[in-house]
Scaffold this motif. Structure first.
Motif, PDB file in Angstrom:
ATOM      1  N   GLY A  75       0.780  -1.080   0.072  1.00  0.00           N
ATOM      2  CA  GLY A  75      -0.045  -0.110  -0.047  1.00  0.00           C
ATOM      3  C   GLY A  75       0.832   1.305  -0.060  1.00  0.00           C
ATOM      4  O   GLY A  75       0.316   2.360   0.276  1.00  0.00           O
ATOM      5  N   VAL A  76       2.082   1.243  -0.212  1.00  0.00           N
ATOM      6  CA  VAL A  76       2.891   2.455  -0.356  1.00  0.00           C
ATOM      7  C   VAL A  76       2.742   3.059  -1.523  1.00  0.00           C
ATOM      8  O   VAL A  76       2.360   2.531  -2.642  1.00  0.00           O
ATOM      9  CB  VAL A  76       4.359   2.034  -0.064  1.00  0.00           C
ATOM     10  N   ASN A  77       2.980   4.400  -1.350  1.00  0.00           N
ATOM     11  CA  ASN A  77       2.836   5.240  -2.798  1.00  0.00           C
ATOM     12  C   ASN A  77       4.312   5.909  -3.096  1.00  0.00           C
ATOM     13  O   ASN A  77       4.359   6.566  -4.146  1.00  0.00           O
ATOM     14  CB  ASN A  77       1.768   6.222  -2.466  1.00  0.00           C
ATOM     15  N   THR A  78       5.423   5.407  -2.216  1.00  0.00           N
ATOM     16  CA  THR A  78       6.628   6.194  -2.614  1.00  0.00           C
ATOM     17  C   THR A  78       7.738   5.228  -2.287  1.00  0.00           C
ATOM     18  O   THR A  78       7.646   4.775  -1.204  1.00  0.00           O
ATOM     19  CB  THR A  78       6.658   7.568  -1.766  1.00  0.00           C
ATOM     20  N   LEU A  79       8.589   5.101  -3.353  1.00  0.00           N
ATOM     21  CA  LEU A  79       9.666   4.063  -3.077  1.00  0.00           C
ATOM     22  C   LEU A  79      10.856   4.939  -3.051  1.00  0.00           C
ATOM     23  O   LEU A  79      11.392   5.875  -3.941  1.00  0.00           O
ATOM     24  CB  LEU A  79       9.945   3.137  -4.037  1.00  0.00           C
ATOM     25  N   GLU A 110      16.627   2.409 -13.525  1.00  0.00           N
ATOM     26  CA  GLU A 110      15.464   2.389 -14.539  1.00  0.00           C
ATOM     27  C   GLU A 110      14.416   1.517 -14.338  1.00  0.00           C
ATOM     28  O   GLU A 110      13.293   1.781 -14.793  1.00  0.00           O
ATOM     29  CB  GLU A 110      16.387   2.168 -15.841  1.00  0.00           C
ATOM     30  N   THR A 111      14.948   0.124 -14.044  1.00  0.00           N
ATOM     31  CA  THR A 111      13.503  -0.749 -14.037  1.00  0.00           C
ATOM     32  C   THR A 111      12.854  -0.265 -12.934  1.00  0.00           C
ATOM     33  O   THR A 111      11.546  -0.534 -13.199  1.00  0.00           O
ATOM     34  CB  THR A 111      14.213  -2.181 -13.860  1.00  0.00           C
ATOM     35  N   VAL A 112      13.222  -0.064 -11.853  1.00  0.00           N
ATOM     36  CA  VAL A 112      12.284   0.332 -10.685  1.00  0.00           C
ATOM     37  C   VAL A 112      11.306   1.538 -11.062  1.00  0.00           C
ATOM     38  O   VAL A 112      10.070   1.279 -11.008  1.00  0.00           O
ATOM     39  CB  VAL A 112      12.967   0.499  -9.468  1.00  0.00           C
ATOM     40  N   ARG A 119       2.560   1.929 -11.643  1.00  0.00           N
ATOM     41  CA  ARG A 119       1.590   1.470 -10.668  1.00  0.00           C
ATOM     42  C   ARG A 119       1.242   2.890  -9.812  1.00  0.00           C
ATOM     43  O   ARG A 119       0.647   2.906  -8.773  1.00  0.00           O
ATOM     44  CB  ARG A 119       2.234   0.442  -9.715  1.00  0.00           C
ATOM     45  N   HIS A 120       1.943   4.128 -10.433  1.00  0.00           N
ATOM     46  CA  HIS A 120       1.615   5.346  -9.878  1.00  0.00           C
ATOM     47  C   HIS A 120       1.952   5.618  -8.413  1.00  0.00           C
ATOM     48  O   HIS A 120       1.885   6.281  -7.560  1.00  0.00           O
ATOM     49  CB  HIS A 120      -0.112   5.460  -9.963  1.00  0.00           C
ATOM     50  N   MET A 121       3.246   4.977  -8.265  1.00  0.00           N
ATOM     51  CA  MET A 121       4.097   5.134  -7.051  1.00  0.00           C
ATOM     52  C   MET A 121       5.236   6.273  -7.421  1.00  0.00           C
ATOM     53  O   MET A 121       5.777   6.278  -8.674  1.00  0.00           O
ATOM     54  CB  MET A 121       4.869   3.828  -6.633  1.00  0.00           C
ATOM     55  N   ARG A 122       5.622   6.870  -6.689  1.00  0.00           N
ATOM     56  CA  ARG A 122       6.740   7.819  -7.043  1.00  0.00           C
ATOM     57  C   ARG A 122       7.984   7.285  -6.544  1.00  0.00           C
ATOM     58  O   ARG A 122       8.135   6.371  -5.715  1.00  0.00           O
ATOM     59  CB  ARG A 122       6.612   9.448  -6.192  1.00  0.00           C
ATOM     60  N   VAL A 123       9.263   7.612  -7.317  1.00  0.00           N
ATOM     61  CA  VAL A 123      10.394   7.122  -7.043  1.00  0.00           C
ATOM     62  C   VAL A 123      11.381   8.051  -6.639  1.00  0.00           C
ATOM     63  O   VAL A 123      11.682   9.168  -7.276  1.00  0.00           O
ATOM     64  CB  VAL A 123      10.863   6.142  -8.089  1.00  0.00           C
TER      65      VAL A 123
END
Length: 507
Positions: A75-79, A110-112, A119-123
């Motif tokens: 359920g996280v939104n930022t990696l 690049e892959t992450v 999946r609409h997560m920030r990196v």
């Protein structure tokens, strides 16, 4: 005090930032400059996870794919993805060499980014700014910084040192922010990520001196300190003038990276993983007595106030049930929450690896109840049992997921996307050139009506900057030299100021 008498000076447009690496940005990856202030979103919307590269998790495509899938299920939104580790990178297109052991042809960062964005997560690219080498897993690549500027390089060594010349902190070697060439290298490494990867943000870790308080004794650093302050001899580790000067070098490096990154990628989020040892203070005076400020020389409240950080992620690594650590955890959160403002959000980073899943869930809940975000350390070691090798990583991660999602009102799952607080900043970056020792030169910036907007000093490479200025024009003054420029939204680079001579008079 330093005085700059009226001397011959020239303003030139032609002098480029010569010592900085020239890394052309990729325009297709750069978002448009914001045109208006965006109302802040509460930091409590941030749910993050650190993906570290100190073991399995990012070394192969299969590992990276599983990590992103697991994070999405949590359920996280930022990696926060470890990128630059010890002057090497879990990537292929940075200015530092790739880490050893990667799957051939595989670019973890690049892959992450691709998988997470789908999946609409920030990196956020997480970098160890001052990391140089580790004796347990040494890099032997000839282009690695330790091989070029390690302990045997004489005056070309860039390592932080103690008064006796020793350079190891445990198994680690650190770069010294007070050495101009080392600072330039660190800024260039960070900038290479920003220009070559579609990152949403940059997180600065180890943006400080090592633990202990007795670092910074490189001959180059000491020579700079004496020249800029008039001090004599070797300062004691407890000498407050010496500590203040070194603290200013850490802040100057933070400022340089933040401004260069924003210039290369407008809208990028600048974060730092900050130190919060021991009990938390109640106010800024109390903070100045903490190890964060007095020992490792990291003044992160000032970074927030200046506008250098969009997001401060405290490494609030406490163990509930051990002494007073639960209270310490809450005290740091309360103090940091009092410093939040639009464009300066705070998240509590918690040590999942030191706690049970129940404690992780409880700490995340207490942090988000204060309006802070939450970031867990780390995916690879999600529980104390996994860290102790008495539980497998999948077992531990499943247990954490169950604890975080077990009841109404629990910290996870969060909304799918988190929009960080965003404000329109007008920033300035410039440089004083022409001097053999350009550090420590006072610089002031004024509004057109003569109001003083800010005051700073140049770093060891002559750079100065102001992160958050009001108005559409600003005048920079160095001695009796002045230059006025219109300020654009985002970063405005001022022309280099060429000084022929500077006389320092010490009062």
């Amino acid at each position: 005090m330093l005085r700059l008498p009226a001397l011959a000076a020239l303003l030139t447009f032609g002098l480029a930032f010569a010592s900085a690496p020239v890394l052309p940005p990729l325009p297709v990856l750069v978002p448009s400059v914001p045109t208006e202030t965006v109302p802040p979103t509460p930091a409590a919307g941030l749910r993050g996870l650190w993906l570290d590269g100190f073991g399995p998790g990012l070394m192969t495509r299969a590992q990276a794919t599983r990590a992103v899938n697991d994070a999405a299920a949590l359920g996280v939104n930022t990696l926060f993805v470890q990128s630059i580790r010890r002057a090497d990178c879990l990537c292929l297109r940075a200015s530092v060499p790739p880490v050893g052991g990667l799957e051939p042809g595989f670019d973890p960062l690049e892959t992450v980014i691709q998988l997470a964005h789908a999946r609409h997560m920030r990196v956020i690219g997480w970098i160890s700014v001052t990391g140089a080498w580790n004796s347990s897993v040494p890099s032997r690549r000839t282009e690695q910084v330790f091989q070029q500027h390690g302990p045997d390089a004489g005056l070309n060594s860039w390592l932080a040192r103690r008064p006796d010349g020793s350079w190891k902190s445990g198994a680690d070697a650190w770069l010294d922010p007070g050495i101009p060439a080392a600072a330039d290298f660190m800024a260039g490494s960070a900038l290479s990520l920003v220009t070559h990867y579609d990152l949403d943000g940059l997180q600065l870790d180890r943006i400080r001196y090592p633990d202990g308080g007795d670092w910074g004794y490189s001959p180059v650093t000491l020579a700079r300190y004496r020249l800029e302050t008039g001090a004599r001899g070797v300062p004691a580790a407890t000498d407050e003038r010496w500590r203040s000067w070194k603290r200013a070098q850490v802040t100057a490096l933070t400022r340089r990276i933040a401004l260069e990154a924003r210039g290369a990628r407008p809208g990028i989020l600048i974060s730092a993983a900050t130190i919060v040892y021991g009990d938390g203070p109640t106010d800024l005076n109390g903070f100045h007595a903490t190890r964060s400020y007095a020992e490792v020389l990291q003044d992160w409240p000032a970074w927030m106030a200046e506008g250098l950080l969009d997001l401060n992620v405290m490494m609030n690594y406490k163990r509930d049930g051990v002494g007073d650590q639960a209270a310490w955890f809450d005290h740091w959160n309360t103090f940091a929450a009092s410093l939040q403002r639009p464009g300066a959000a705070v998240a509590a980073g918690t040590a999942m690896y030191l706690n049970s899943p129940a404690v992780t869930a409880a700490q995340a809940g207490r942090a988000t109840a204060l309006g802070l975000g939450w970031v867990g350390y780390a995916y690879r070691t999600p529980t104390a049992a996994v860290y102790a090798a008495s539980q497998t990583q999948p077992q531990g991660f499943a247990a954490v997921q169950a604890a975080l999602q077990s009841q109404d009102g629990s910290p996870l799952p969060a909304p799918l996307a988190w929009s960080p607080p965003s404000v329109l900043r007008r920033a300035v970056l410039g440089r004083v050139v022409g001097l053999s020792q350009p550090g420590g030169v006072p610089v002031e910036v004024y509004a057109p009506d003569g109001q003083l907007l800010g005051r700073t000093t140049t770093d060891g490479n002559g750079y100065y900057g102001f992160a958050d200025l009001n108005g559409e024009r600003a005048e920079v003054r160095v001695g009796d030299q002045r230059w006025t420029e219109s300020l654009q939204a985002g970063l405005t680079r001022f022309p280099n100021l060429l000084l022929r001579q500077v006389t320092r008079v010490n009062d």
